[in-house]
Design a protein around this motif. Structure first.
Motif, PDB file in Angstrom:
ATOM      1  N   LYS A   1       0.857  -1.182   0.000  1.00 43.29           N
ATOM      2  CA  LYS A   1       0.000   0.000   0.000  1.00 43.29           C
ATOM      3  C   LYS A   1       0.895   1.234   0.000  1.00 43.29           C
ATOM      4  N   VAL A   2       0.570   2.212  -0.857  1.00 44.40           N
ATOM      5  CA  VAL A   2       1.358   3.438  -0.942  1.00 44.40           C
ATOM      6  C   VAL A   2       0.441   4.644  -0.824  1.00 44.40           C
ATOM      7  N   ASN A   3       1.030   5.763  -0.406  1.00 42.82           N
ATOM      8  CA  ASN A   3       0.307   7.030  -0.428  1.00 42.82           C
ATOM      9  C   ASN A   3       1.099   8.016  -1.271  1.00 42.82           C
ATOM     10  N   ASP A   4       0.616   9.235  -1.368  1.00 42.78           N
ATOM     11  CA  ASP A   4       1.242  10.197  -2.268  1.00 42.78           C
ATOM     12  C   ASP A   4       2.677  10.564  -1.893  1.00 42.78           C
ATOM     13  N   LYS A   5       3.095  10.314  -0.670  1.00 45.57           N
ATOM     14  CA  LYS A   5       4.460  10.644  -0.225  1.00 45.57           C
ATOM     15  C   LYS A   5       5.372   9.423  -0.123  1.00 45.57           C
ATOM     16  N   THR A   6       4.871   8.240  -0.449  1.00 48.81           N
ATOM     17  CA  THR A   6       5.677   7.022  -0.357  1.00 48.81           C
ATOM     18  C   THR A   6       6.748   7.007  -1.437  1.00 48.81           C
TER      19      THR A   6
ATOM     20  N   GLU B   1       8.479   9.474  -5.771  1.00 47.60           N
ATOM     21  CA  GLU B   1       7.341   9.240  -4.888  1.00 47.60           C
ATOM     22  C   GLU B   1       6.138   8.750  -5.694  1.00 47.60           C
TER      23      GLU B   1
ATOM     24  N   GLU C   1       2.975   9.619  -5.454  1.00 42.65           N
ATOM     25  CA  GLU C   1       2.098  10.740  -5.781  1.00 42.65           C
ATOM     26  C   GLU C   1       0.628  10.359  -5.932  1.00 42.65           C
TER      27      GLU C   1
ATOM     28  N   ASN D   1      -2.553   7.495  -3.872  1.00 41.29           N
ATOM     29  CA  ASN D   1      -2.860   6.455  -2.897  1.00 41.29           C
ATOM     30  C   ASN D   1      -3.306   5.207  -3.634  1.00 41.29           C
TER      31      ASN D   1
ATOM     32  N   GLU E   1      -2.307   0.635  -4.343  1.00 41.22           N
ATOM     33  CA  GLU E   1      -1.568  -0.604  -4.103  1.00 41.22           C
ATOM     34  C   GLU E   1      -0.708  -0.909  -5.332  1.00 41.22           C
TER      35      GLU E   1
ATOM     36  N   SER F   1      -6.814   3.540  -4.734  1.00 41.45           N
ATOM     37  CA  SER F   1      -7.761   3.163  -3.674  1.00 41.45           C
ATOM     38  C   SER F   1      -8.628   4.339  -3.304  1.00 41.45           C
TER      39      SER F   1
END
Length: 165
Positions: free
Chosen positions: A115-120, A135, A137, A139, A141, A165
């Motif tokens: 799972k990733v978000n915009d800052k991952t 990043e 950028e 949200n 998977e 997501s």
């Protein structure tokens, strides 16, 4: 003939000034450096038929990872397909070497299913000894990793598929 160090110095000069283009010409070669919005292009073309044509991109010099991450570069997101509008593609914002981890013995930034978000941070693209964190950028998977660790990637090349997501 220009040496690679001299070419690097010209590229650095182009980066550090407001110049947008450098053009050098001699009996044995033509050198043209141009700085578009987000990428650099260098081409060397010999003027005689005896010498082969050479093209050098910004990441064709040594691509050994360094210890610290220098910059964060924005990734380009492309809609994958009309069939699955929830899947987006993260593309490389520059020419460079793709790394899945910060060092050879460190774990990968992300794996399929993560799972990733915009800052991952999903990867690093190294260009001219600068380690650029990419990043997500968005949200979602990670569905697929499209580049291999240590692979040279081009500007706009797909790196990851992400289901939103």
């Amino acid at each position: 003939m220009l040496k690679i160090g001299e070419i690097r110095e010209l590229i650095r000069l182009l980066d550090e000034t407001s110049l947008s283009e450098i053009h050098l010409e001699s009996d044995s070669l033509k050198l043209h450096l141009k700085k578009p919005e987000s990428e650099r292009v260098l081409s060397i073309q010999p003027t005689s038929n005896q010498m082969p044509q050479v093209a050098v991109s910004q990441a064709s010099a040594e691509t050994t990872p360094v210890e610290t991450v220098q910059t964060t570069a924005p990734a380009t997101v492309v809609n994958e397909s009309k069939a699955d509008e929830n899947v987006q593609v993260i593309t490389s914002p520059m020419v460079g070497t793709f790394y899945r981890a910060s060092s050879p013995d460190a774990p990968s930034f992300v794996e399929v299913g993560a799972k990733v978000n915009d800052k991952t941070v999903v990867c690093i693209v190294e260009a001219m000894k600068l380690m650029n964190e990419i990043e997500a950028e968005m949200n979602g998977e990670i569905v697929e990793i499209l580049a291999q660790n240590g692979q040279l990637v081009e500007y706009g090349q797909p790196l990851f598929k992400i289901r939103l997501s």
